[in-house]
Structure formats: structure tokens, C-alpha cells
Write a protein that holds these residues in place. Structure first.
Motif, PDB file in Angstrom:
ATOM      1  N   ALA A  92      30.153  32.605  51.901  1.00 32.77           N
ATOM      2  CA  ALA A  92      31.242  31.718  51.478  1.00 32.77           C
ATOM      3  C   ALA A  92      30.770  30.268  51.401  1.00 32.77           C
ATOM      4  O   ALA A  92      31.119  29.530  50.472  1.00 32.77           O
ATOM      5  CB  ALA A  92      32.428  31.847  52.436  1.00 32.77           C
ATOM      6  N   LEU A  93      29.962  29.851  52.374  1.00 35.86           N
ATOM      7  CA  LEU A  93      29.469  28.472  52.395  1.00 35.86           C
ATOM      8  C   LEU A  93      28.467  28.225  51.270  1.00 35.86           C
ATOM      9  O   LEU A  93      28.461  27.156  50.655  1.00 35.86           O
ATOM     10  CB  LEU A  93      28.837  28.161  53.752  1.00 35.86           C
ATOM     11  N   VAL A  94      27.625  29.211  50.993  1.00 35.80           N
ATOM     12  CA  VAL A  94      26.677  29.085  49.881  1.00 35.80           C
ATOM     13  C   VAL A  94      27.433  28.913  48.568  1.00 35.80           C
ATOM     14  O   VAL A  94      27.092  28.064  47.735  1.00 35.80           O
ATOM     15  CB  VAL A  94      25.747  30.318  49.819  1.00 35.80           C
ATOM     16  N   ASN A  95      28.464  29.722  48.389  1.00 34.44           N
ATOM     17  CA  ASN A  95      29.252  29.637  47.156  1.00 34.44           C
ATOM     18  C   ASN A  95      29.938  28.273  47.030  1.00 34.44           C
ATOM     19  O   ASN A  95      29.981  27.676  45.950  1.00 34.44           O
ATOM     20  CB  ASN A  95      30.289  30.755  47.129  1.00 34.44           C
ATOM     21  N   LYS A  96      30.443  27.773  48.150  1.00 36.71           N
ATOM     22  CA  LYS A  96      31.103  26.459  48.144  1.00 36.71           C
ATOM     23  C   LYS A  96      30.099  25.355  47.820  1.00 36.71           C
ATOM     24  O   LYS A  96      30.381  24.450  47.033  1.00 36.71           O
ATOM     25  CB  LYS A  96      31.763  26.208  49.508  1.00 36.71           C
ATOM     26  N   LEU A  97      28.926  25.424  48.430  1.00 38.05           N
ATOM     27  CA  LEU A  97      27.880  24.438  48.158  1.00 38.05           C
ATOM     28  C   LEU A  97      27.462  24.460  46.695  1.00 38.05           C
ATOM     29  O   LEU A  97      27.276  23.417  46.066  1.00 38.05           O
ATOM     30  CB  LEU A  97      26.651  24.741  49.027  1.00 38.05           C
ATOM     31  N   ALA A  98      27.311  25.665  46.167  1.00 41.23           N
ATOM     32  CA  ALA A  98      26.833  25.811  44.791  1.00 41.23           C
ATOM     33  C   ALA A  98      27.800  25.229  43.775  1.00 41.23           C
ATOM     34  O   ALA A  98      27.391  24.746  42.724  1.00 41.23           O
ATOM     35  CB  ALA A  98      26.581  27.281  44.488  1.00 41.23           C
ATOM     36  N   HIS A  99      29.086  25.261  44.102  1.00 43.20           N
ATOM     37  CA  HIS A  99      30.083  24.798  43.135  1.00 43.20           C
ATOM     38  C   HIS A  99      30.590  23.375  43.395  1.00 43.20           C
ATOM     39  O   HIS A  99      31.063  22.716  42.469  1.00 43.20           O
ATOM     40  CB  HIS A  99      31.269  25.764  43.111  1.00 43.20           C
ATOM     41  N   SER A 100      30.496  22.921  44.656  1.00 43.50           N
ATOM     42  CA  SER A 100      31.023  21.589  44.963  1.00 43.50           C
ATOM     43  C   SER A 100      29.958  20.637  45.513  1.00 43.50           C
ATOM     44  O   SER A 100      30.172  19.429  45.575  1.00 43.50           O
ATOM     45  CB  SER A 100      32.161  21.695  45.985  1.00 43.50           C
ATOM     46  N   GLY A 101      28.836  21.199  45.946  1.00 40.08           N
ATOM     47  CA  GLY A 101      27.786  20.364  46.526  1.00 40.08           C
ATOM     48  C   GLY A 101      28.058  19.941  47.953  1.00 40.08           C
ATOM     49  O   GLY A 101      27.285  19.169  48.525  1.00 40.08           O
ATOM     50  N   GLN A 102      29.149  20.459  48.541  1.00 35.15           N
ATOM     51  CA  GLN A 102      29.523  20.013  49.882  1.00 35.15           C
ATOM     52  C   GLN A 102      30.026  21.148  50.764  1.00 35.15           C
ATOM     53  O   GLN A 102      30.726  22.047  50.291  1.00 35.15           O
ATOM     54  CB  GLN A 102      30.625  18.949  49.799  1.00 35.15           C
ATOM     55  N   VAL A 103      29.628  21.088  52.029  1.00 34.31           N
ATOM     56  CA  VAL A 103      30.286  21.844  53.096  1.00 34.31           C
ATOM     57  C   VAL A 103      30.331  20.888  54.282  1.00 34.31           C
ATOM     58  O   VAL A 103      29.558  19.933  54.351  1.00 34.31           O
ATOM     59  CB  VAL A 103      29.538  23.135  53.483  1.00 34.31           C
ATOM     60  N   SER A 104      31.218  21.128  55.203  1.00 33.95           N
ATOM     61  CA  SER A 104      31.331  20.209  56.338  1.00 33.95           C
ATOM     62  C   SER A 104      30.103  20.327  57.235  1.00 33.95           C
ATOM     63  O   SER A 104      29.471  21.388  57.328  1.00 33.95           O
ATOM     64  CB  SER A 104      32.588  20.514  57.154  1.00 33.95           C
TER      65      SER A 104
END
Length: 205
Positions: A19-31
Motif C-alpha cells: 500500500a505504501l509503495v503504491n502511494k509513493l508511486a502515485h503521490s511521491g509521499q508517505v508519512s
């Protein structure tokens, strides 16, 4: 914890990394907190319990649990296909990694050095992500099978983001290893689907 509860926690780690990889790939950010929570699992040696791998609680796995629940309930509308593909790939790569003593030795030599870096820079720093990412490249990336991460190239082409993606994939593979050590198998996603869903519902997602 029951064997199933322990397996669900470890499998939640695989899905959380995805889930975090997918978020990073699309938004460039995770907390920073989410990143640090997963990367810390790579430095836990000789845990007394499954939860010890995750710092004593599974609060940081909620996104992973929700993704796992959507997968088991086959909610295709709420299920990012890319995330599920990352999970399947991590489970497969873990099996390959576990058979390579030479690569396991490289990881065993490098992880204590990264742990020393953490004391200086902190788990969520770009320096640590870069170190974990480099270790991933020198081990997991040597296999013919590669995880192709899809997203916004504006972010994926940034070295800092790419390093975090690799580091999180490595953390996901660590959780996959734990899951398999606890008796987890891919076919359980079919044969134990009902019991797994009951366990997830009990965690009040």
C-alpha cells in the motif's frame, strides 16, 4: 496470539508495504512515521513474538489490513490491482531470496551497519532509505523476476523516492519471510478466506 492471528499480522505487513509503495508511486509521499514503522522491521533480530517485529503493536498495519480485507472480499472497485501485484511478487521473491545463502549473508553483513546509521540519521531519513534501497538492489534486484512499480514518473524518477520504494519492498519481503516462517501459504488466501476475514473483522478496521 493464535497461529492464525500471528500469520495475519505478518501478512498485514506485506500488504502494508504494498500500500505504501503504491502511494509513493502515485503521490511521491508517505508519512515519516509510516515509513519508519516498516523499515524498523528490517532491523529486528531474534524477536520474542510476531508483534515484536512491528515494535510491539500492529497499529501501523491498518492500511495493509484494509487492503488485505478488500482482497479477501474481492472488492474489485476498492482494490488497486497494482498493490495486489506487488504483494504476489514479494511473496514470490521471498521464496527465491530464502534459497540464496550468499545473498542472505550479504544482508546479514549490511543490516548491522545500517542500524548504526539509523542512530545518526533516523529511520525515516533519505540516507537510511538509500542504504536499504542499495541493499535491495544488491540482493533482490539480482533475480530475473523484477517488481515493476507503476505510477507517476515525476516521482519515480526521483532517486529519493525510488530508494524509499526499494526499501519498502525489502520490508515487505521481510514480512513475507515471517509469514511463511509462521506457516502462511499463498493457498491459504483461498482455503482459509472465511477465517481470515473473521480475524480481520475482529480487529475493528
Amino acid at each position: 496470539m493464535t497461529p492464525l492471528q500471528e500469520q495475519m499480522t505478518a501478512l498485514g505487513g506485506v500488504f502494508q508495504a504494498s500500500a505504501l509503495v503504491n502511494k509513493l508511486a502515485h503521490s511521491g509521499q508517505v508519512s515519516d512515521a509510516a515509513l519508519a514503522y516498516m523499515l524498523k522491521t528490517l532491523l529486528v533480530r531474534n524477536p520474542e513474538s510476531t508483534l515484536d517485529v512491528y515494535g510491539g503493536d500492529d497499529l501501523g498495519l491498518r492500511e495493509g489490513y484494509k487492503l488485505l480485507q478488500a482482497t479477501l472480499e474481492r472488492e474489485t472497485n476498492n482494490l488497486p490491482r497494482e498493490s495486489l501485484r506487488y504483494v504476489v511478487s514479494m511473496l514470490s521473491l521471498e521464496r527465491q531470496f530464502s534459497r540464496r545463502d550468499d545473498l542472505l549473508e550479504i544482508a546479514g553483513q549490511r543490516l548491522p551497519k545500517i542500524e548504526q546509521q539509523v542512530e545518526l540519521y533516523g529511520l525515516s531519513s533519505d540516507t537510511i532509505a538509500s542504504s536499504f534501497g542499495a541493499l535491495y538492489q544488491d540482493t533482490i534486484s539480482t533475480f530475473k523476476q523484477r517488481i515493476q512499480v507503476h505510477g507517476d514518473m515525476r516521482f519515480l524518477q526521483q532517486e529519493a523516492t525510488a530508494a524509499k520504494v526499494r526499501a519498502l519492498l525489502f520490508a515487505g519481503i521481510r514480512s513475507a519471510r515471517l509469514w511463511r516462517q509462521l506457516g502462511g501459504r499463498r493457498w491459504h488466501l483461498l482455503t482459509k478466506r472465511g477465517a481470515m476475514l473473521n480475524e480481520l473483522h475482529a480487529r475493528n478496521l
